[in-house]
Every structure is written in C-alpha cells, then in structure tokens.
Design a protein around this motif. Structure first.
Motif, PDB file in Angstrom:
ATOM      1  N   PHE A   1       0.814  -1.103  -0.039  1.00  0.00           N
ATOM      2  CA  PHE A   1      -0.066  -0.085   0.072  1.00  0.00           C
ATOM      3  C   PHE A   1       0.705   1.371   0.082  1.00  0.00           C
ATOM      4  CE2 PHE A   1      -2.190   3.336   2.457  1.00  0.00           C
ATOM      5  CZ  PHE A   1      -3.144   3.596   1.607  1.00  0.00           C
ATOM      6  N   ASP A   2       1.941   1.146   0.926  1.00  0.00           N
ATOM      7  CA  ASP A   2       2.628   2.616   0.944  1.00  0.00           C
ATOM      8  C   ASP A   2       3.283   3.025  -0.212  1.00  0.00           C
ATOM      9  OD1 ASP A   2       2.139   2.721   3.588  1.00  0.00           O
ATOM     10  OD2 ASP A   2       3.849   1.748   4.321  1.00  0.00           O
ATOM     11  N   ILE A   3       3.822   2.017  -1.161  1.00  0.00           N
ATOM     12  CA  ILE A   3       4.589   2.040  -2.324  1.00  0.00           C
ATOM     13  C   ILE A   3       3.356   2.790  -3.277  1.00  0.00           C
ATOM     14  CG2 ILE A   3       5.761   1.204  -4.575  1.00  0.00           C
ATOM     15  CD1 ILE A   3       7.447  -0.657  -2.373  1.00  0.00           C
ATOM     16  N   GLU A   4       2.334   1.983  -3.312  1.00  0.00           N
ATOM     17  CA  GLU A   4       1.396   2.280  -4.258  1.00  0.00           C
ATOM     18  C   GLU A   4       0.682   3.555  -4.235  1.00  0.00           C
ATOM     19  OE1 GLU A   4      -1.198   0.304  -7.663  1.00  0.00           O
ATOM     20  OE2 GLU A   4       1.007   0.189  -6.533  1.00  0.00           O
ATOM     21  N   ILE A   5       0.265   4.107  -2.858  1.00  0.00           N
ATOM     22  CA  ILE A   5      -0.257   5.561  -2.611  1.00  0.00           C
ATOM     23  C   ILE A   5       0.885   6.585  -2.910  1.00  0.00           C
ATOM     24  CG2 ILE A   5       0.412   5.802  -0.343  1.00  0.00           C
ATOM     25  CD1 ILE A   5      -2.796   6.398  -2.119  1.00  0.00           C
ATOM     26  N   ARG A   6       2.091   6.365  -2.624  1.00  0.00           N
ATOM     27  CA  ARG A   6       3.190   7.473  -3.268  1.00  0.00           C
ATOM     28  C   ARG A   6       3.225   7.439  -4.554  1.00  0.00           C
ATOM     29  NH1 ARG A   6       6.662   8.835   0.878  1.00  0.00           N
ATOM     30  NH2 ARG A   6       6.695   7.633   2.863  1.00  0.00           N
ATOM     31  N   ARG A   7       3.102   6.433  -5.134  1.00  0.00           N
ATOM     32  CA  ARG A   7       2.809   6.462  -6.753  1.00  0.00           C
ATOM     33  C   ARG A   7       1.774   7.216  -7.361  1.00  0.00           C
ATOM     34  NH1 ARG A   7       1.130   3.689 -10.946  1.00  0.00           N
ATOM     35  NH2 ARG A   7      -0.053   2.128  -9.838  1.00  0.00           N
ATOM     36  N   VAL A   8       0.562   6.873  -6.529  1.00  0.00           N
ATOM     37  CA  VAL A   8      -0.693   7.817  -7.129  1.00  0.00           C
ATOM     38  C   VAL A   8      -0.324   9.010  -6.845  1.00  0.00           C
ATOM     39  CG1 VAL A   8      -2.965   8.000  -6.630  1.00  0.00           C
ATOM     40  CG2 VAL A   8      -2.045   5.799  -6.324  1.00  0.00           C
ATOM     41  N   LEU A   9       0.190   9.444  -5.842  1.00  0.00           N
ATOM     42  CA  LEU A   9       0.169  10.830  -5.277  1.00  0.00           C
ATOM     43  C   LEU A   9       1.263  11.668  -6.587  1.00  0.00           C
ATOM     44  CD1 LEU A   9       0.381  10.908  -1.592  1.00  0.00           C
ATOM     45  CD2 LEU A   9      -1.652  11.560  -3.224  1.00  0.00           C
ATOM     46  N   ASP A  10       2.297  11.053  -6.799  1.00  0.00           N
ATOM     47  CA  ASP A  10       3.388  11.453  -7.685  1.00  0.00           C
ATOM     48  C   ASP A  10       2.755  11.450  -9.083  1.00  0.00           C
ATOM     49  OD1 ASP A  10       5.408  11.814  -5.865  1.00  0.00           O
ATOM     50  OD2 ASP A  10       6.342   9.664  -6.278  1.00  0.00           O
ATOM     51  N   ASP A  11       2.044  10.592  -9.544  1.00  0.00           N
ATOM     52  CA  ASP A  11       1.429  10.582 -10.867  1.00  0.00           C
ATOM     53  C   ASP A  11       0.232  11.723 -10.708  1.00  0.00           C
ATOM     54  OD1 ASP A  11       2.922   8.539 -11.408  1.00  0.00           O
ATOM     55  OD2 ASP A  11       1.401   7.063 -11.238  1.00  0.00           O
ATOM     56  N   ALA A  12      -0.377  11.992  -9.983  1.00  0.00           N
ATOM     57  CA  ALA A  12      -1.335  13.220  -9.745  1.00  0.00           C
ATOM     58  C   ALA A  12      -0.761  14.643  -9.570  1.00  0.00           C
ATOM     59  CB  ALA A  12      -2.556  12.925  -8.990  1.00  0.00           C
TER      60      ALA A  12
END
Length: 250
Positions: free
Chosen positions: A184-195
């Motif tokens: 989850f931690d890696i995934e949510i960081r990626r979501v924020l970066d992509d946005a």
C-alpha cells in the motif's frame, strides 16, 4: 495577487459583491466586498445561470435532479448532481450501492476553470471520486470569452448518453476490488506522484486505509477518497480526481 498583478499590462478588473445587510460591526457603512482582482479578459459564468443551463441540458433524461453534495468557498463553488438511480452489482457487500453523477466546479474569482466531470459516490460512506474512465472529464473551460450559446451547445454535446457511461465507470470501480495491491505505501506514493500531489497527504490517507484495510486497487482508492472528505473542497477535488485516474489506468 502578486502573480496576477505581474501578468497584468496596466489594467485589472475587480470582482465585488454588494453587501445588502451588515454582518458585523465593521460592515456598517460598507457598500460591498472586494472578492478578487482578475484580468481584463475574464468572463464570469454565474452559478445560477450555469444551473439553468444544466437543468435544460439534462432534462431529456433526468426529470428530477438530485443534489448529492454542495460546497461553497470564497474561491470555488462545487456540487454533485445525481444521475439516474443508485446501483450495485449482484450481492456485492464490499462496495455497496454507487450513485453516478456529475461534479461541477466553478469559480467566480478566477481561481479555477469551469469543470464538469463524471462522478461516482459510494453511498455507504459518501466517498466520491471522478469516474474511473479515460474520458471522465467532460468539460474544462477557462473563464475567457465564454458565451451562453456556445456553452449551451457544449453542454448538449457533452452530457448526452451519461447513464451508460456512468454505469461503465461503476463497473470498473466494483471490479477494482479484485485487483490485489502488494504494498500500500509504495502504491499510494505512486498515485500521489502521478497526480502531481504532495506527499503531505500520505499520513491522512494511511490512517483512512487502516480504518478499512483492503489490499486491492479499490482499497487504495477508498483510502484516498475517505481522507479527502476532511479536506477543503478544492483539495478534495484533486484527491477525488487522483483516485478516479488511478482506477482508470489500472
């Protein structure tokens, strides 16, 4: 304000509100309130006028419009109009009922463009997100040279066939609970970066995830939209858009 003055070529316009009744002691003798400095080419779209156009554009399919939520700040007006009826897939008890709608964001002070986006609301918790579809953004217009006739034409064109598209977005939301997310931690960081959103949202999103932990793409989107509920409308809009884009791309 300094950026606005720096871009101006010697002329700015003022956006004001007439103050009909004093709200506090300091308002006595005051005729109005200065809301914003805008460029000479700024063209406001009044919320009431826009609402009438929406009613006319949606009336062939929606005889009774329902307001799912509304937020008014000194920067923006945003609201979600329900489209059709809430739906669910079979006996799904995780996602529950979902209500499709149209998210409208407008600004009378030049803070943001006029935006209309397909939107989904999960009724069990009232979390909302941009519909997870590549073409969820129906309309984005800067407040410059907007004429009523052109706006009516755009609305009639963009708002046709909404129920089928909303249902498609709902199906993608429901299917997201079958896609596992290992970290989850890696995934949510990626979501924020992509946005293009700051990592300062991470603690609130993590806390929201721990309230309803599901190691799936749906669980990630649910944590984002749950955390967004406690934020100002302008920030909530950005997080809901990030959640919708995440599911649309995965």
């Amino acid at each position: 304000m300094n950026r606005r003055f720096a871009r101006a070529s010697g002329t700015v316009r003022l956006r004001t509100n007439r103050l009909r009744e004093p709200v506090s002691e300091i308002d006595h003798g005051v005729d109005g309130i200065l809301r914003a400095f805008v460029s000479p080419g700024y063209t406001p779209v009044g919320d009431a006028r826009l609402g009438r156009m929406l009613i006319a554009a949606l009336s062939p399919d929606e005889r009774e419009l329902r307001l799912v939520r509304a937020d008014l700040t000194d920067r923006t007006t945003s609201y979600v109009v329900g489209i059709g009826k809430p739906f669910r897939r079979g006996d799904d008890s995780i996602v529950g009922e979902v209500w499709g709608g149209l998210l409208v964001r407008n600004s009378g002070v030049g803070y943001a463009s006029l935006v209309m986006v397909l939107h989904l609301t999960r009724l069990v918790c009232l979390n909302g997100m941009t519909a997870p579809l590549p073409d969820a953004h129906l309309l984005r217009r800067r407040h410059r040279g907007i004429e009523d006739d052109a706006l009516r034409y755009l609305l009639a064109d963009k708002l046709s066939g909404l129920p089928a598209r909303i249902h498609q977005g709902g199906e993608r939301l429901l299917a997201a609970d079958a896609r596992l997310v290992p970290n989850f931690d890696i995934e949510i960081r990626r979501v924020l970066d992509d946005a293009g959103l700051p990592q300062r949202y991470l603690p609130a999103i993590t806390a929201a995830y721990l309230r309803e932990p599901r190691p799936t793409a749906f669980g990630v989107s649910q944590a984002i939209t749950l955390a967004a509920q406690g934020l100002p409308p302008e920030e909530r809009f950005e997080l809901e858009r990030a959640a919708g884009n995440y599911l649309a791309q995965n």
